[in-house]
Design an enzyme around this catalytic site. Structure first.
Site, PDB file in Angstrom:
ATOM      1  N   ASP A 114       0.757  -1.283  -0.005  1.00 31.87           N
ATOM      2  CA  ASP A 114       0.054  -0.006  -0.102  1.00 31.87           C
ATOM      3  C   ASP A 114       0.802   1.157  -0.040  1.00 31.87           C
ATOM      4  O   ASP A 114       0.287   2.348  -0.452  1.00 31.87           O
ATOM      5  CB  ASP A 114      -0.946   0.009   1.274  1.00 31.87           C
ATOM      6  CG  ASP A 114       0.005  -0.194   2.643  1.00 31.87           C
ATOM      7  OD1 ASP A 114       0.470  -1.048   2.938  1.00 31.87           O
ATOM      8  OD2 ASP A 114      -0.262   0.922   3.432  1.00 31.87           O
ATOM      9  N   TYR A 137      10.886   3.433   1.129  1.00 32.32           N
ATOM     10  CA  TYR A 137      10.386   2.064   0.966  1.00 32.32           C
ATOM     11  C   TYR A 137       9.158   2.159  -0.003  1.00 32.32           C
ATOM     12  O   TYR A 137       9.371   1.142  -1.043  1.00 32.32           O
ATOM     13  CB  TYR A 137       9.859   1.791   2.284  1.00 32.32           C
ATOM     14  CG  TYR A 137       8.961   0.393   2.249  1.00 32.32           C
ATOM     15  CD1 TYR A 137       9.485  -0.830   1.762  1.00 32.32           C
ATOM     16  CD2 TYR A 137       7.496   0.461   2.586  1.00 32.32           C
ATOM     17  CE1 TYR A 137       8.714  -1.955   1.802  1.00 32.32           C
ATOM     18  CE2 TYR A 137       6.521  -0.595   2.160  1.00 32.32           C
ATOM     19  CZ  TYR A 137       7.144  -1.965   1.982  1.00 32.32           C
ATOM     20  OH  TYR A 137       6.433  -2.971   1.792  1.00 32.32           O
ATOM     21  N   TRP A 162      -0.670  -3.794   5.870  1.00 32.76           N
ATOM     22  CA  TRP A 162      -0.650  -4.030   7.160  1.00 32.76           C
ATOM     23  C   TRP A 162      -0.457  -5.751   7.825  1.00 32.76           C
ATOM     24  O   TRP A 162      -1.457  -6.287   8.824  1.00 32.76           O
ATOM     25  CB  TRP A 162      -2.078  -3.446   7.925  1.00 32.76           C
ATOM     26  CG  TRP A 162      -2.051  -2.134   7.877  1.00 32.76           C
ATOM     27  CD1 TRP A 162      -1.302  -1.053   7.281  1.00 32.76           C
ATOM     28  CD2 TRP A 162      -2.644  -1.380   8.783  1.00 32.76           C
ATOM     29  NE1 TRP A 162      -1.734  -0.100   7.370  1.00 32.76           N
ATOM     30  CE2 TRP A 162      -2.551   0.229   8.446  1.00 32.76           C
ATOM     31  CE3 TRP A 162      -3.941  -1.378   9.742  1.00 32.76           C
ATOM     32  CZ2 TRP A 162      -3.215   1.259   8.903  1.00 32.76           C
ATOM     33  CZ3 TRP A 162      -4.581  -0.468  10.337  1.00 32.76           C
ATOM     34  CH2 TRP A 162      -4.314   0.798  10.030  1.00 32.76           C
TER      35      TRP A 162
END
Length: 305
Positions: A114, A137, A162
């Site tokens: 994400d 990242y 997550w």
């Protein structure tokens, strides 16, 4: 469905271990899941040798070879000052794997994040939504996506978010440790996303690998795969405390501004499941249900300090 032979770079991490378990136990297939010390994806020669030899062995055994790339530099804050290594793994490593898969005619399922998005949306991100990462990242992972999609390989990019599991460090294990060490903990309540159990993510990726082994070319090139629903880190932490048998009111909310980090976190990380379902893949279950099963199956590991 064809019996699979799955090569999993990054096979010692929380996702890689789940992938290996599912292919080995549930699919009765062949799996090789090397860690970074066994296969450094930043080494093009090592990658070529690994993919070529694995694909040849798979076909000799009448199995369908597929590569699921779980190798990644995921230390989000450290990447801000370790840019070269992050790029070596997340960008050039992805490119090396894609090239080797193209030569060996082995489909590639590449796992992304994400963090390729800016995090300023209000509705779930679709795969074709404009990207705009704010972190090293995120930028190196986005460059890795481009390298995979621009290659000659039969390749899919699967973004997730997550992720937590029994292996390695993650938010769930951190909350379990802090619950045992502190009377209260403070967790940000203004970052929204979809917690994803590595066990469910791995099952979805193996399902996609089945499809990849049967098809001559990808349908949608980018898909999103997370447990469904959305929550904040604060509410996620409260759910973890509940699974631990602890009082969730010991978790206090705070803002991102009160918790500065070297790398900015996306305020909104919810990824749309629409393309995943339209592709014919099994819908992912709600994140809260997945968390409960994770504690049933792996509670000891999740509680380990």
């Amino acid at each position: 469905m064809p019996r699979l032979a799955v090569l999993v770079p990054g096979g010692r991490g929380q996702l890689g271990r789940e992938l290996a378990r599912i292919v080995d136990a549930d699919r009765n297939g062949l799996v090789h899941a090397p860690g970074s010390t066994e296969l450094d994806v930043a080494d093009p020669g090592a990658v070529t040798d690994a993919v070529d030899s694995f694909a040849e062995a798979a076909r000799d055994a009448r199995l369908q070879p597929v590569v699921i790339n779980a190798a990644a530099y995921t230390a989000v804050d450290a990447a801000e000052s370790d840019r070269d290594r992050a790029a070596e793994v997340n960008t050039r490593g992805a490119a090396h794997l894609a090239e080797a898969c193209a030569v060996s005619d082995a489909p590639l399922v590449h796992v992304s994040t994400d963090y390729v998005f800016a995090g300023d949306a209000r509705e779930p991100y679709e795969p074709d939504h404009p990207t705009g990462p704010y972190t090293v990242y995120g930028r190196t992972k986005l460059d890795g996506e481009h390298a995979v999609l621009d290659s000659r390989a039969r390749a899919w990019v699967v973004r997730t978010s997550w992720v937590y599991g029994a292996q390695g460090g993650n938010f769930v294990k951190t909350m379990a440790r802090l619950e045992s060490e502190r009377e209260t903990v403070s967790v940000v309540d203004d970052q929204i996303g979809s917690p994803t159990w590595a066990g469910d993510l791995a099952r979805g990726l193996v399902e996609l690998a089945d499809r990849a082994a049967r098809e001559q070319g990808p349908g949608r090139r980018i898909l999103h795969c997370t447990n469904s629903g959305r929550t904040s880190w604060f509410e996620f932490a409260r759910a973890v405390f509940t699974e631990l048998g602890a009082d969730p009111d010991r978790v206090h909310s705070c803002s991102t501004a009160e918790f500065p980090r070297p790398a900015p976190r996306p305020a909104f990380s919810v990824l749309s499941e629409r393309a995943w379902i339209e592709e014919g893949c099994t819908p992912m279950r709600p994140w809260r249900e997945a968390l409960a099963e994770a504690f049933v199956r792996d509670g000891g590991a999740l509680r380990a300090r």
